[in-house]
Design a protein around this motif. Structure first.
Motif, short mmCIF file in Angstrom:
data_model
loop_
_atom_site.label_atom_id
_atom_site.label_comp_id
_atom_site.label_asym_id
_atom_site.label_seq_id
_atom_site.Cartn_x
_atom_site.Cartn_y
_atom_site.Cartn_z
N ARG A 17 45.24 -28.56 -22.33
CA ARG A 17 45.96 -28.52 -21.05
C ARG A 17 47.22 -27.67 -21.14
NH1 ARG A 17 45.28 -34.09 -21.35
NH2 ARG A 17 47.53 -34.40 -21.43
N ALA A 18 47.85 -27.65 -22.30
CA ALA A 18 49.11 -26.92 -22.47
C ALA A 18 48.90 -25.41 -22.57
CB ALA A 18 49.83 -27.42 -23.71
N LEU A 19 47.78 -25.00 -23.09
CA LEU A 19 47.60 -23.57 -23.36
C LEU A 19 47.80 -22.68 -22.14
CD1 LEU A 19 47.12 -21.69 -25.69
CD2 LEU A 19 44.67 -21.98 -25.37
N PRO A 20 47.23 -22.98 -20.96
CA PRO A 20 47.50 -22.12 -19.81
C PRO A 20 48.97 -22.12 -19.39
CG PRO A 20 45.67 -23.62 -19.34
CD PRO A 20 46.24 -24.01 -20.66
N VAL A 21 49.63 -23.25 -19.54
CA VAL A 21 51.05 -23.35 -19.20
C VAL A 21 51.87 -22.49 -20.17
CG1 VAL A 21 53.03 -24.92 -18.99
CG2 VAL A 21 50.76 -25.64 -18.20
N LEU A 22 51.54 -22.59 -21.46
CA LEU A 22 52.25 -21.80 -22.47
C LEU A 22 52.01 -20.30 -22.24
CD1 LEU A 22 51.42 -24.00 -25.58
CD2 LEU A 22 53.63 -23.82 -24.40
N GLU A 23 50.79 -19.94 -21.90
CA GLU A 23 50.48 -18.54 -21.64
C GLU A 23 51.29 -18.03 -20.44
OE1 GLU A 23 46.69 -15.54 -21.44
OE2 GLU A 23 46.35 -17.66 -21.01
N SER A 24 51.34 -18.83 -19.39
CA SER A 24 52.11 -18.45 -18.21
C SER A 24 53.58 -18.28 -18.55
CB SER A 24 51.92 -19.51 -17.12
OG SER A 24 52.69 -19.19 -15.99
N ALA A 25 54.11 -19.21 -19.33
CA ALA A 25 55.52 -19.12 -19.72
C ALA A 25 55.79 -17.90 -20.58
CB ALA A 25 55.93 -20.40 -20.45
N ALA A 26 54.90 -17.62 -21.54
CA ALA A 26 55.09 -16.47 -22.43
C ALA A 26 55.04 -15.15 -21.68
CB ALA A 26 54.03 -16.49 -23.53
N GLU A 27 54.25 -15.09 -20.63
CA GLU A 27 54.09 -13.85 -19.87
C GLU A 27 55.06 -13.72 -18.71
OE1 GLU A 27 49.91 -13.85 -18.99
OE2 GLU A 27 49.39 -13.39 -21.07
N SER A 29 58.30 -12.83 -17.13
CA SER A 29 59.46 -12.00 -17.44
C SER A 29 60.77 -12.68 -17.05
CB SER A 29 59.34 -10.64 -16.75
OG SER A 29 59.32 -10.81 -15.34
N GLN A 30 60.70 -13.72 -16.22
CA GLN A 30 61.89 -14.44 -15.79
C GLN A 30 62.15 -15.70 -16.61
OE1 GLN A 30 63.86 -13.10 -13.37
NE2 GLN A 30 62.42 -11.40 -13.43
N ARG A 31 61.39 -15.90 -17.70
CA ARG A 31 61.55 -17.13 -18.50
C ARG A 31 62.94 -17.17 -19.12
NH1 ARG A 31 58.98 -13.62 -21.64
NH2 ARG A 31 59.91 -13.24 -23.67
N ASP A 32 63.38 -18.36 -19.45
CA ASP A 32 64.66 -18.56 -20.14
C ASP A 32 64.44 -18.16 -21.59
OD1 ASP A 32 66.93 -19.46 -21.44
OD2 ASP A 32 66.94 -21.42 -20.45
N GLN A 33 64.96 -17.03 -21.99
CA GLN A 33 64.71 -16.51 -23.33
C GLN A 33 65.35 -17.36 -24.43
OE1 GLN A 33 65.75 -12.37 -23.18
NE2 GLN A 33 63.97 -11.86 -21.94
N GLN A 34 66.24 -18.25 -24.06
CA GLN A 34 66.80 -19.16 -25.05
C GLN A 34 65.75 -20.16 -25.54
OE1 GLN A 34 70.45 -20.94 -23.74
NE2 GLN A 34 71.31 -18.97 -23.13
N LEU A 35 64.65 -20.26 -24.79
CA LEU A 35 63.57 -21.17 -25.17
C LEU A 35 62.44 -20.47 -25.91
CD1 LEU A 35 63.36 -23.25 -21.87
CD2 LEU A 35 64.55 -23.83 -24.00
N ASP A 36 62.59 -19.18 -26.21
CA ASP A 36 61.51 -18.42 -26.84
C ASP A 36 61.07 -19.00 -28.18
OD1 ASP A 36 61.29 -16.70 -24.71
OD2 ASP A 36 62.34 -15.04 -25.68
N ARG A 37 62.00 -19.46 -29.00
CA ARG A 37 61.62 -20.03 -30.31
C ARG A 37 60.80 -21.30 -30.12
NH1 ARG A 37 66.38 -20.23 -34.51
NH2 ARG A 37 64.60 -20.54 -35.86
N ILE A 38 61.20 -22.12 -29.17
CA ILE A 38 60.45 -23.35 -28.90
C ILE A 38 59.07 -23.01 -28.35
CG2 ILE A 38 60.37 -25.42 -27.45
CD1 ILE A 38 63.48 -25.41 -27.65
N LEU A 39 59.01 -22.03 -27.48
CA LEU A 39 57.74 -21.60 -26.91
C LEU A 39 56.81 -21.08 -28.00
CD1 LEU A 39 55.93 -21.13 -24.46
CD2 LEU A 39 57.20 -19.00 -24.03
N PHE A 69 52.85 -12.57 -27.87
CA PHE A 69 54.22 -13.03 -27.64
C PHE A 69 55.14 -12.56 -28.77
CE2 PHE A 69 57.30 -16.75 -27.10
CZ PHE A 69 57.91 -16.20 -25.99
N ALA A 70 54.65 -12.60 -29.99
CA ALA A 70 55.43 -12.12 -31.13
C ALA A 70 55.76 -10.63 -30.96
CB ALA A 70 54.67 -12.36 -32.43
N GLU A 71 54.80 -9.86 -30.48
CA GLU A 71 55.05 -8.44 -30.23
C GLU A 71 56.12 -8.27 -29.15
OE1 GLU A 71 54.03 -5.52 -31.56
OE2 GLU A 71 52.95 -6.60 -33.13
N THR A 72 56.02 -9.06 -28.10
CA THR A 72 57.02 -9.00 -27.02
C THR A 72 58.41 -9.28 -27.55
OG1 THR A 72 55.40 -9.69 -25.37
CG2 THR A 72 57.72 -10.05 -24.81
#
Length: 179
Positions: A17-27, A29-39, A69-72
């Motif tokens: 269930r989490a995978l589509p949510v995580l994919e959406s968050a990773a892609e 561009s307006q995500r909170d980048q302070q959460l990138d390590r947690i993501l 995401f690592a490449e990004t």
């Protein structure tokens, strides 16, 4: 926690269930980048959970997301982690050509020095051993696996699982015939 307790179904369902949510968050561009390590951690843990639940296609998709995401984020060591796990997934699935392809993408200089020769690169080492064994290079496979001996007690069961999927012989040094 469920995965550690052997209750893989609740964790598998959550990871699926989490995978589509995580994919959406990773892609996003307006995500909170302070959460990138947690993501990144959530993507990796979901992939690991799916692997242990034998959901290899979903685990592969999660590791591909991790690589993108690592490449990004310009985090080459996380990309290496994703490629190593993708190689392992393909080795376990008996697609050793794809495993070798992902291993070829790993840039050794991108591994942090402290990650070399132990827990962090165990997945890569085992995938390489599986490919070597498949290519009729058993001595090379055993040499690779011997590098893990000092760390055997601290690494997850993935190495044994991969070996049992790619070799008719028992895990080197095991007392029983089971890996």
């Amino acid at each position: 926690m469920h995965r550690m307790l052997g209750q893989s179904r609740p964790m598998k369902d959550l990871a699926l269930r989490a995978l589509p949510v995580l994919e959406s968050a990773a892609e996003d561009s307006q995500r909170d980048q302070q959460l990138d390590r947690i993501l990144m951690t959530a993507i990796s843990q979901s992939a690991t959970t799916l692997f242990y639940a034998d959901e290899f296609i979903a685990a592969r998709d999660a590791r591909r997301l991790q690589a993108r995401f690592a490449e990004t984020l310009h985090r080459a060591h996380h990309r290496n982690v994703a490629y190593a796990h993708l190689a392992l997934i393909h080795a376990v699935s008996e697609d050793l050509t794809a495993a070798a392809s992902y291993l070829a993408r790993i840039e050794a200089e991108d591994w942090p020095h402290s990650w070399r020769g132990g827990y962090h690169d165990a997945v890569e080492i085992v995938a390489r051993a599986g490919v070597a064994r498949n290519e009729a290079r058993p001595e090379e496979a055993l040499e690779l696996l011997a590098r893990l001996d000092p760390h055997f007690a601290t690494i997850a069961p993935s190495p044994r699982r991969c070996w049992s999927s790619t070799s008719p012989r028992p895990w080197p040094g095991s007392r029983s015939g089971s890996a």
